[in-house]
Scaffold this active site. Sequence first.
Site, PDB file in Angstrom:
ATOM      1  N   THR A 168      -1.668 -10.854  -0.656  1.00  0.00           N
ATOM      2  CA  THR A 168      -0.430 -10.202  -0.194  1.00  0.00           C
ATOM      3  C   THR A 168      -0.552  -9.953   1.317  1.00  0.00           C
ATOM      4  O   THR A 168      -0.290 -10.852   2.095  1.00  0.00           O
ATOM      5  CB  THR A 168      -0.138  -8.885  -0.955  1.00  0.00           C
ATOM      6  OG1 THR A 168      -1.272  -8.012  -0.888  1.00  0.00           O
ATOM      7  CG2 THR A 168       0.185  -9.177  -2.413  1.00  0.00           C
ATOM      8  N   LYS A 183      -8.400 -10.049  -3.956  1.00  0.00           N
ATOM      9  CA  LYS A 183      -7.377  -9.765  -2.948  1.00  0.00           C
ATOM     10  C   LYS A 183      -7.318  -8.255  -2.780  1.00  0.00           C
ATOM     11  O   LYS A 183      -7.712  -7.493  -3.669  1.00  0.00           O
ATOM     12  CB  LYS A 183      -6.008 -10.312  -3.359  1.00  0.00           C
ATOM     13  CG  LYS A 183      -5.363  -9.673  -4.557  1.00  0.00           C
ATOM     14  CD  LYS A 183      -4.610  -8.392  -4.347  1.00  0.00           C
ATOM     15  CE  LYS A 183      -3.628  -8.443  -3.208  1.00  0.00           C
ATOM     16  NZ  LYS A 183      -2.887  -7.104  -3.169  1.00  0.00           N
ATOM     17  N   THR A 243      -3.889  -1.585  -4.737  1.00  0.00           N
ATOM     18  CA  THR A 243      -4.021  -2.823  -5.531  1.00  0.00           C
ATOM     19  C   THR A 243      -5.118  -3.693  -4.990  1.00  0.00           C
ATOM     20  O   THR A 243      -5.081  -4.125  -3.845  1.00  0.00           O
ATOM     21  CB  THR A 243      -2.736  -3.660  -5.582  1.00  0.00           C
ATOM     22  OG1 THR A 243      -1.825  -2.956  -6.372  1.00  0.00           O
ATOM     23  CG2 THR A 243      -2.940  -5.007  -6.257  1.00  0.00           C
ATOM     24  N   GLU A 289      -6.009  -3.170   5.964  1.00  0.00           N
ATOM     25  CA  GLU A 289      -4.872  -3.250   6.882  1.00  0.00           C
ATOM     26  C   GLU A 289      -5.186  -2.569   8.209  1.00  0.00           C
ATOM     27  O   GLU A 289      -5.467  -1.371   8.249  1.00  0.00           O
ATOM     28  CB  GLU A 289      -3.634  -2.641   6.209  1.00  0.00           C
ATOM     29  CG  GLU A 289      -3.152  -3.516   5.061  1.00  0.00           C
ATOM     30  CD  GLU A 289      -2.099  -2.867   4.167  1.00  0.00           C
ATOM     31  OE1 GLU A 289      -1.488  -3.595   3.387  1.00  0.00           O
ATOM     32  OE2 GLU A 289      -1.900  -1.643   4.278  1.00  0.00           O
ATOM     33  N   ASN A 317       2.450  -0.916   7.522  1.00  0.00           N
ATOM     34  CA  ASN A 317       3.006  -0.203   6.380  1.00  0.00           C
ATOM     35  C   ASN A 317       4.345   0.475   6.645  1.00  0.00           C
ATOM     36  O   ASN A 317       5.044   0.857   5.703  1.00  0.00           O
ATOM     37  CB  ASN A 317       1.985   0.806   5.851  1.00  0.00           C
ATOM     38  CG  ASN A 317       0.892   0.079   5.107  1.00  0.00           C
ATOM     39  OD1 ASN A 317       1.165  -0.558   4.103  1.00  0.00           O
ATOM     40  ND2 ASN A 317      -0.323   0.130   5.623  1.00  0.00           N
TER      41      ASN A 317
END
Lengths: 409, 409
Positions: free
Chosen positions: A148, A174, A196, A281, A404
């Site tokens: 993702t 992932k 996730t 991230e 985000n």
Amino acid sequence: MKLQVPGFRFAGGHAGLKRGGAFDLGLIACEGPDGAPARVAATFTASRAAAAPVIVSRERAAGGLCRGLVVNSGNANACTGPKGMADAKAMTAAAARVIGASGEEGLVASTGVIGAPLPVDRIRRALPGLADGLGADRFTDLARAILTTDTAEKIAAAEARIGGRRVRVVGAAKGAGMIMPDMTLAARPGRGRHATMLAFLCTDARASLQALRRATRGAVDATFNAITVDGDTSTNDSVFVLASGHASGPEIHGGAEAAALERLLRRIMGELAQAIVADGEGATCVVEVRVEGAASVAEADRVARRVANSPLVKTAIHGRDPNWGRIVAAAATAGVPVDPDRMDLSIGKVALYRRGRWRGADAEKAAHAVMREPAYPIRLHLHRGEAARSVWTCDLSAEYVRINADYRS
Amino acid sequence: MKLQVPGFRFAGGHAGLKRGGAFDLGLIACEGPDGAPARVAATFTASRAAAAPVIVSRERAAGGLCRGLVVNSGNANACTGPKGMADAKAMTAAAARVIGASGEEGLVASTGVIGAPLPVDRIRRALPGLADGLGADRFTDLARAILTTDTAEKIAAAEARIGGRRVRVVGAAKGAGMIMPDMTLAARPGRGRHATMLAFLCTDARASLQALRRATRGAVDATFNAITVDGDTSTNDSVFVLASGHASGPEIHGGAEAAALERLLRRIMGELAQAIVADGEGATCVVEVRVEGAASVAEADRVARRVANSPLVKTAIHGRDPNWGRIVAAAATAGVPVDPDRMDLSIGKVALYRRGRWRGADAEKAAHAVMREPAYPIRLHLHRGEAARSVWTCDLSAEYVRINADYRS
């Protein structure tokens, strides 16, 4: 190392869940010797809002057997109510059909945006094409299909001799945000704490279901359950360990062989878990928060997690600022009766704080140099007991906010 | 409204703890009628690493009486060991001396960088000048002297008729980061959960110590203990309510009058707490996370706090993205057995999610419009019981990262 394991075929492709033709659907077909199903041990998020695919796979994995797994990215099929459950089952049934298995022999996983209805018809239409493309040498396609906000595929592979026989494992994972996994075995659904992340390990080990589950639980606890990017826990976290049993020799059911299997899984999961934190991230570095001298492992975990998730600690890490005061302050609010006057704190090998005393500006300068490395440890000694625990985290950057705050727009 | 209360004099000035001549030292002198000491009720951080000034003031406030308070910014005097304790006592003694009180009648508070030794000599040298400048009309100077990363003074004032008599209150607070107060009364030192924020309320109410403490506890719980900027808890959080007793009439000791006093304190503390969130580091908006239909207030608090501290929720708020899936995901990992299929969620008056069902893209568009306001509520109904709790939070912006990654450099 070849990314192939006897008994497994893989595929990845585009179903139309992501824009621009990016891979968003993956398929694994597996079978044991003589056409028997493969064995599976799996851990799933302890979130109270576990996604539909988690609920379906948790139930299936409880049986311990499977012949295939389908996974999509771009949509989490979470918080989707009864329709989501029906969609997850329809997706699994369609995948089982194209690989010639029964609906009950298929597992499912999803990752992506929460709350949007799953476009299951697109998945159904894409599956026959994926099944046609299944190949033993297509593991990288699967790894690509699950991404993702990840910047690259996360793949690890290893082999070991267990009981005199060669056992192989390949793994793909992932995960970059909403990462603080807290997973429990399918067989023991959970209490509930924390991401996730998805991981798929495929091995040709011949192991009893009990040995496979024990090795999986031990390996997940020391790896995926010991990382955090943002302390936010996903509705979809799942780790699947599929074992075809194609390795020769007697079945692994305990003792030194089971321990060796756990070490092998732990090695692969450790590499994948570290890759998730490194690709967190906006992350620019990976920090091991190690708490020693705790009265229990649970206590060490609580303190390590509090430090590893503190926005003030994570921004200081980003700024390469050896702000040990923020670390002590975070540790002091973890719900553990620590005594700051008996605490030791170091960054890398540089002692910054010993038994309530600051070690001075030169120590801070040395620690600042350590913090320019891409990976280093922060160590806290509580002087309360003998237990220890490490949690791996990354820094909090303006880039994390950018990613985000723009996610869906 | 005049920022004056009978029985109080204030001063603020520069002691050299901050650069460039900024105010960094504040002084309050207070006394009751006929030269009696004032009464004090105070709450302090439940952090296990409570700063030296907190330890000193907690002990003093247990006696319920005081004649003065000294506060510095620029240095927290936290994690400073035995020297820190000696410095806090020396600072209090010096302050008591310049206002003509005994050392035991003085309170102390500090805020700023953790871990650096307090330059107590500079404070000692500056105090006589401050004492010379004490004035009933100098409250704003005090409010200025306590700021750290705040962008402006935070001041509130009100009066009410209690038992037919006019009672006045003025309050000043500071706080922008490391904000998630969890304070307990001096009389009941705490269990420990969560900020630096400081607040000083001065009233002329004549109240029994018990009534003053009860009103303070009630007001703090509903206000300062219900806000978060970053979920990080300070070593120094302190709220002081000083009561000179100069208001005429009989002493407030219970009943409707005590309730009225609590309402008055709550109003001032509410304004100050909201001002802290609005001035949260990098914040662009204030969001009330209101959890209703919980089985208990503690449960509602746990869910509200989890949502209010989630980096993914806070970045979505920053991006004006009605990403309700992140809100449900956070609520589902609060350690409360919520059922997402029975949850309702709205932003402002827009229902986004009802009993496990997404309300569609038009609802999201309407919610997006609400999120462009500077303040709005997010409401979650759990359908588990009758209890409710609100926690106020702000967004997480790239500016927050910038402020905190650069703090000491």
